[in-house]
Scaffold this motif. Structure first.
Motif, PDB file in Angstrom:
ATOM      1  N   ILE A 105       5.974  51.231  30.422  1.00  0.00           N
ATOM      2  CA  ILE A 105       6.356  51.061  29.018  1.00  0.00           C
ATOM      3  C   ILE A 105       5.823  49.727  28.516  1.00  0.00           C
ATOM      4  O   ILE A 105       5.575  48.800  29.300  1.00  0.00           O
ATOM      5  N   PRO A 106       5.601  49.590  27.202  1.00  0.00           N
ATOM      6  CA  PRO A 106       5.014  48.351  26.660  1.00  0.00           C
ATOM      7  C   PRO A 106       5.848  47.119  26.982  1.00  0.00           C
ATOM      8  O   PRO A 106       7.079  47.176  27.057  1.00  0.00           O
ATOM      9  N   LEU A 137      16.226  48.613  31.240  1.00  0.00           N
ATOM     10  CA  LEU A 137      17.011  49.805  31.551  1.00  0.00           C
ATOM     11  C   LEU A 137      16.296  50.760  32.488  1.00  0.00           C
ATOM     12  O   LEU A 137      16.907  51.744  32.920  1.00  0.00           O
ATOM     13  N   ASN A 138      15.021  50.528  32.775  1.00  0.00           N
ATOM     14  CA  ASN A 138      14.243  51.419  33.636  1.00  0.00           C
ATOM     15  C   ASN A 138      14.361  52.866  33.149  1.00  0.00           C
ATOM     16  O   ASN A 138      14.873  53.738  33.860  1.00  0.00           O
ATOM     17  N   PRO A 139      13.906  53.189  31.951  1.00  0.00           N
ATOM     18  CA  PRO A 139      14.129  54.519  31.371  1.00  0.00           C
ATOM     19  C   PRO A 139      13.321  55.602  32.077  1.00  0.00           C
ATOM     20  O   PRO A 139      12.244  55.358  32.620  1.00  0.00           O
ATOM     21  N   ILE A 140      13.864  56.828  32.035  1.00  0.00           N
ATOM     22  CA  ILE A 140      13.201  58.005  32.580  1.00  0.00           C
ATOM     23  C   ILE A 140      13.401  59.161  31.605  1.00  0.00           C
ATOM     24  O   ILE A 140      14.271  59.103  30.717  1.00  0.00           O
ATOM     25  N   CYS A 187      18.797  56.404  31.085  1.00  0.00           N
ATOM     26  CA  CYS A 187      18.773  55.122  31.795  1.00  0.00           C
ATOM     27  C   CYS A 187      18.915  55.380  33.294  1.00  0.00           C
ATOM     28  O   CYS A 187      19.823  56.088  33.723  1.00  0.00           O
ATOM     29  N   ASP A 188      18.020  54.810  34.091  1.00  0.00           N
ATOM     30  CA  ASP A 188      18.055  54.971  35.542  1.00  0.00           C
ATOM     31  C   ASP A 188      18.677  53.715  36.141  1.00  0.00           C
ATOM     32  O   ASP A 188      18.062  52.652  36.184  1.00  0.00           O
ATOM     33  N   ILE A 248      22.473  58.766  28.609  1.00  0.00           N
ATOM     34  CA  ILE A 248      21.496  58.944  27.535  1.00  0.00           C
ATOM     35  C   ILE A 248      21.367  57.646  26.739  1.00  0.00           C
ATOM     36  O   ILE A 248      22.366  57.044  26.345  1.00  0.00           O
ATOM     37  N   ILE A 249      20.149  57.232  26.506  1.00  0.00           N
ATOM     38  CA  ILE A 249      19.893  56.012  25.729  1.00  0.00           C
ATOM     39  C   ILE A 249      19.899  56.371  24.247  1.00  0.00           C
ATOM     40  O   ILE A 249      19.214  57.304  23.813  1.00  0.00           O
TER      41      ILE A 249
END
Length: 247
Positions: free
Chosen positions: A58-59, A67-70, A79-80, A96-97
């Protein structure tokens, strides 16, 4: 309304005999909610979602980087965290973010706030954290609390009444105490009399100076006129202060 619209789109693609008719099911409600969440996420985190779909980082400087999103199988951004191997619900392990400024976020906070019976910010946050990760969640919850009419009524402060000006007999008079007085009674006060410990009622006669606010207390046996006159003439009050104005 969103659930009905999703059903209408699905029924338009199906023959007349296979269309869904009747009340909405729980699956349709969940699917419609996921559609709204995905729409809000694509609007606010479009670059991050495209990077995850392309297996790219991610940028830099993104709010989602800590949050290390997936992306799950439905395409929802989650969020992972560190609870990957915990035996709890999947939605709790991967919340869920949600962006703070979207309308769907406000509706979710409103629903949790009402289910919590308009409780405080911390309790509503604990109810939401089991399923959602809202950016700046405390600010978002407090923002809805400021809009909630029930919370406004509960937290409203009474208007302080404006005090009237002092009467003339309280100003510009003599500095001699008890020149003008006001009288009031207090009680009853239960007292114990004698060795037999008989309980009797006694009252307190309160004399207040209207100018210097001095206070003189006398005990009376009852609320009758005779008891008041005995208290009024006791200890030479009438003799010492011949000019009195009783209010």
């Amino acid at each position: 309304m969103q659930q009905l619209f999703v059903r209408y789109l699905q029924n338009c693609k199906l023959p007349a005999g296979y269309r869904e008719i009747g009340p909405l099911t729980s699956e349709e409600i969940v699917k419609a909610q996921h559609r709204l969440i995905m729409s809000a996420q694509n609007l606010c985190f479009g670059e991050e979602i495209e990077a995850l779909k392309s297996d790219k980082p991610i940028p830099m400087g993104s709010k989602l980087q800590p949050l290390n999103p997936i992306l799950d199988t439905d395409g929802i951004l989650r969020c992972d965290g560190r609870l990957k191997y915990e035996c709890i619900a999947c939605e709790t392990r991967y919340p869920i973010i949600l962006p703070k400024t979207q309308h769907i976020t406000k509706l979710i906070i409103k629903n949790a706030h009402q289910l919590a019976l308009h409780s405080g910010t911390n309790y509503v946050l604990s109810q939401l954290s089991g399923k959602y990760w809202i950016l700046s969640e405390r600010e978002a919850i407090r923002g809805w609390e400021r809009e909630c009419n029930e919370c406004k009524r509960r937290n409203a402060k009474p208007v302080q009444p404006k005090m009237a000006p002092l009467p003339k007999y309280r100003l510009g008079g003599s500095l001699r105490a008890f020149t003008h007085i006001s009288v009031d009674f207090g009680g009853p006060i239960i007292t114990v009399q004698g060795r037999g410990r008989a309980r009797v009622k006694r009252y307190l006669c309160l004399f207040t100076c209207l100018e210097v606010r001095a206070v003189h207390l006398e005990m009376t046996w009852s609320l009758h006129t005779e008891s008041f006159l005995n208290a009024f003439f006791s200890n030479g009050i009438k003799k010492r202060y011949a000019r009195k104005r009783v209010i």
